[in-house]
Scaffold this active site. Structure first.
Site, mmCIF file in Angstrom:
data_model
loop_
_atom_site.group_PDB
_atom_site.id
_atom_site.type_symbol
_atom_site.label_atom_id
_atom_site.label_comp_id
_atom_site.label_asym_id
_atom_site.label_seq_id
_atom_site.Cartn_x
_atom_site.Cartn_y
_atom_site.Cartn_z
ATOM 1 N N LYS A 40 70.360 -14.427 68.504
ATOM 2 C CA LYS A 40 69.662 -15.703 68.282
ATOM 3 C C LYS A 40 68.644 -15.623 67.143
ATOM 4 C CE LYS A 40 70.477 -17.334 72.932
ATOM 5 N NZ LYS A 40 69.955 -17.610 74.255
ATOM 6 N N SER A 50 81.424 -15.714 79.040
ATOM 7 C CA SER A 50 80.792 -16.959 78.587
ATOM 8 C C SER A 50 81.525 -18.187 79.125
ATOM 9 C CB SER A 50 80.790 -17.009 77.061
ATOM 10 O OG SER A 50 80.371 -18.290 76.654
ATOM 11 N N SER A 62 80.962 -21.104 77.680
ATOM 12 C CA SER A 62 80.997 -22.071 76.571
ATOM 13 C C SER A 62 82.420 -22.549 76.224
ATOM 14 C CB SER A 62 80.325 -21.485 75.327
ATOM 15 O OG SER A 62 78.969 -21.243 75.603
ATOM 16 N N ALA A 87 65.892 -15.758 73.571
ATOM 17 C CA ALA A 87 65.725 -16.745 74.642
ATOM 18 C C ALA A 87 64.260 -16.819 75.056
ATOM 19 C CB ALA A 87 66.604 -16.369 75.834
ATOM 20 N N GLY A 128 71.006 -19.830 86.533
ATOM 21 C CA GLY A 128 71.336 -19.849 85.112
ATOM 22 C C GLY A 128 72.235 -20.983 84.657
#
Ligand code: ATR
Length: 514
Positions: free
Chosen positions: A306, A250, A252, A372, A484
Site C-alpha cells: 500500500k 483474496s 476481491s 492499513a 474483517g
C-alpha cells in the site's frame, strides 16, 4: 474461438469410471475438450485397448496425453516406449481429436514420429514443451522451431511464471504465432495467461476438474467460466488486478467480477501476485503499464504494497487523493484510458463507516504500522480519536508516528497500558497464508489480554479466516467485534465506484462472501 480443455488424470484403467464423471461435470460446466492424462498407461499391459473405450465414451472431443516426468508428468519411459504404446493405440483405431507429444521426444525418436503417423488420419498433433523451472532462455527459438514442424497442428508452450511479466510474454507469443498455439504460464503467477488466453487468441486454455490440478496454477472450469467470464473476454476487455502477497485468499476477484457482470461492464479482475519489496512492485507496474494491449485500468492494492502504491503513483506524476496523502498509503489505483494514474485510499473511510460507534473522543489501541495502519490513523485522528500505536518493529512505529505529526497519534507504551475504547488490528497476524496464521496480535505485541475484555469494540481488518484468533478472543470476552469482511466490503464498494462510477449491490456482495 478458444477452447476450454479440462485436464483429467487417469492413473489406471480402473479409475475410468470416476474420471468420466469428472469429465462429464466439467463439460456440463463449459469445457469443450477433455485431456486424458494417461501418464502411467504405456507400462500397463493391454491398456491400449482401454484407450479406445476411453476416447469413445469421452463426453467431449479428447486430447490423449502421456506426460513425462521431466515435463511435469508421471511417465518415466523412453520416447521409443511411448512409440510402442501409440502403435498399439493406432491398431485399435481409436480416434482422439488430438494427441499431445512432447517436442523433446518428437525430435529424439523417429519411431515416435512414425507411430504418430500411423494414428487415425483425423487425429491432430499437439507438439508441446513444458519448462517446470521458469522461462527457457531459448523460448523464442523454440517457438519458431516447433511451429516449423510440419506435422504439428497446434504448438503448445508452457513454462513456470517467475513474475507477472511472463504472462505478457505468453500473449506476445500468441500475437506472433504462425499456427494455432497454446501459450500458458504455470504457478500462482501464471493465472492471467490462463484466464486471458482467449482474449489473446490462444488455441485453448486448460482448466481443472474436481479431480484436481494436472499442472500448477490451473483454475477449475466453473471459476473460469463464471467468475472470470472466459467466454466474454475480448481484446478490448479492461483488466483490473488485485496486487499483494499473499493474495490466494483474496475476496476481491469474487466481488468485483460480480460487479462488472451485473453492471454490464466489459472488465475482469485478476489476482496479480507481486512479491514483497518496492523493487518488485515498481518492476511489475512498469511492465503491466508498458503494454497497452493488456489494457490495465485499475488495481486493488493490499499487504505489503500500500505504501509502494502511493509512492509509485506519486513518482509517476499521478493524482493522489487527500486521504491517501494523509495516510501515506493507497489501496486503490485508477488508470485512465490514456494511462493517467490516480491513487486513493478507501480503507480509511471504510473503517469509520463500519466502526459502529462515533470515534470522537475515544482511545484507540492500534496494532500495526503498515499501510492499513496509516489509513486507520488518518481517519481516526480526523474523526477526533486518540490513537496509541503498537507494532512489532519499534522503528517503523516511531517513523509512522513521526510522519503522522499529530498530537492525537502517539507511540503505545507497554508499561502504561490502560483501557482502550477501540482495539484495532491492522497487522497480518491471524491471516490465512500470512506469517502467523494462528497468532493473536494483542498477545504477540505484548499487550495484556484484559485490553480485549475492557474494550468497547475490537475491530479486525483480517477477513481470511472470518474467525481469526483475535475475533475468537473478543467473542469469548463478550466484547463487541467488527470482523474483517465488514471493512473489506465497505472498502471494495468504494473502489468499485472509483473505477466505474457504478454502485454495486452490497447485499449480493455480502451473500457471495458469506
Ligand atoms: P499493510 O500495508 O496492509 O498494512 P504491511 O505494510 O506489510 O501491510 O504491514 C503489516 C503489519 O503487520 C506490520 O505492522 C507488521 O509489523 P512490522 O512493521 O514489524 O513488520 C505486522 N506484522 C506482520 N507479521 C507480524 C508478526 N508475525 N507479528 C507482529 N506483527 C506482524
Amino acid at each position: 474461438m478458444t477452447f476450454i480443455a479440462v485436464s483429467i488424470p487417469v492413473n489406471a484403467p480402473e479409475d475410468i469410471g470416476v474420471a468420466m464423471a469428472h469429465a462429464a461435470a466439467s463439460v456440463e460446466a463449459g469445457a469443450e475438450l477433455v485431456e486424458w492424462r494417461i501418464d502411467d498407461w504405456p507400462s500397463i499391459e493391454g491398456s491400449a485397448a482401454v484407450v479406445a473405450g476411453l476416447v469413445g465414451d469421452s463426453p467431449a472431443s479428447s486430447i490423449l496425453t502421456v506426460r513425462s516426468v521431466t515435463e511435469g508428468g508421471g511417465f518415466e519411459g523412453s520416447a521409443d516406449e511411448l512409440a510402442t504404446f501409440l502403435r498399439a493405440v493406432a491398431a485399435t483405431d481409436a480416434c482422439p481429436r488430438y494427441v499431445d507429444i512432447e517436442y523433446a521426444m518428437w525430435i529424439e525418436s523417429e519411431a515416435l514420429r512414425a507411430a504418430v503417423d500411423e494414428l487415425h488420419e483425423d487425429v491432430g498433433l499437439i507438439l508441446s514443451m513444458h519448462d517446470m523451472l521458469g522461462r527457457p532462455d531459448d523460448l523464442l527459438r523454440r517457438a519458431v522451431d516447433m511451429q516449423a514442424e510440419e506435422a504439428a497442428d497446434v504448438v503448445k508452450i508452457v513454462w513456470r511464471a517467475r513474475s507477472t511479466r511472463d504472462n505478457l510474454e505468453a500473449f506476445e507469443l500468441l500475437r506472433h504465432r504462425s499456427k494455432p498455439m497454446i501459450a500458458l504460464c504455470m504457478g500462482e503467477l501464471g493465472l492471467p495467461s490462463r484466464v486471458l488466453a482467449g482474449r489473446a487468441g490462444g488455441f485453448l486454455t486448460f482448466a481443472s476438474s474436481a479431480a484436481g490440478e494436472t499442472a500448477d496454477g490451473q483454475c477449475d472450469v466453473t471459476t473460469l467460466v463464471q467468475r472470470y467470464r472466459f467466454r466474454a473476454l475480448r481484446p478490448e476487455t479492461m483488466v483490473y488486478g488485485i496486487v499483494g502477497w499473499p493474495i490466494t485468499h483474496s475476496l476481491s476477484p469474487i466481488v468485483h467480477n460480480e460487479g462488472f457482470t451485473s453492471a454490464g461492464i466489459d472488465a475482469v479482475l485478476l489476482p496479480l501476485p507481486v512479491l514483497k519489496g518496492w523493487e518488485s512492485f515498481k518492476a511489475t507496474m512498469a511492465v503491466l503499464l508498458s503494454d497497452p494491449s493488456f489494457n490495465l485500468r485499475g488495481l486493488c492494492v493490499t499487504v505489503p504494497h500500500k505504501e509502494h502504491a502511493l509512492r509509485f503513483v506519486r513518482e509517476a506524476g499521478g493524482a493522489v487523493s487527500d486521504i491517501a496523502e494523509r495516510a501515506g498509503a493507497a489501496n486503490t489505483i485508477v488508470i485512465g484510458p490514456d494511462g493517467a494514474l490516480a491513487a486513493d485510499n478507501t480503507d480509511a473511510p471504510a473503517i469509520i463507516e463500519t466502526l459502529g460507534c462515533d470515534p470522537s473522543g475515544s482511545r484507540v489501541a492500534l496494532l500495526g504500522a503498515g499501510g492499513a495502519a496509516r489509513a486507520a490513523i488518518a481517519s481516526l485522528v480526523e474523526a477526533g480519536a486518540r490513537v496509541d500505536v503498537f507494532n512489532r518493529g519499534a522503528e517503523r512505529a516511531a517513523a509512522l508516528v513521526e510522519t503522522m505529526d499529530n498530537p492525537m497519534c502517539t507511540l503505545g507504551d507497554l508499561d502504561e497500558v490502560s483501557g482502550y475504547d477501540i482495539v484495532l488490528n491492522t497487522t497480518s497476524v491471524g491471516m490465512e497464508g500470512g506469517p502467523e496464521p494462528d497468532g493473536n496480535p494483542v498477545e504477540d505485541l505484548g499487550l495484556p489480554a484484559w485490553v480485549i475484555e475492557e474494550a468497547g469494540v475490537v475491530y479486525e481488518c483480517v477477513y481470511a479466516p472470518r474467525r481469526t484468533p483475535l475475533v475468537r478472543a473478543a467473542l469469548a470476552a463478550d466484547t463487541p467485534v467488527v470482523t474483517g469482511e465488514a471493512m473489506f466490503l465497505a472498502q471494495a464498494i468504494r473502489q468499485f465506484r472509483l473505477w466505474t462510477g457504478c454502485e454495486p449491490s452490497s447485499d449480493r456482495w455480502r451473500q457471495l462472501i458469506d
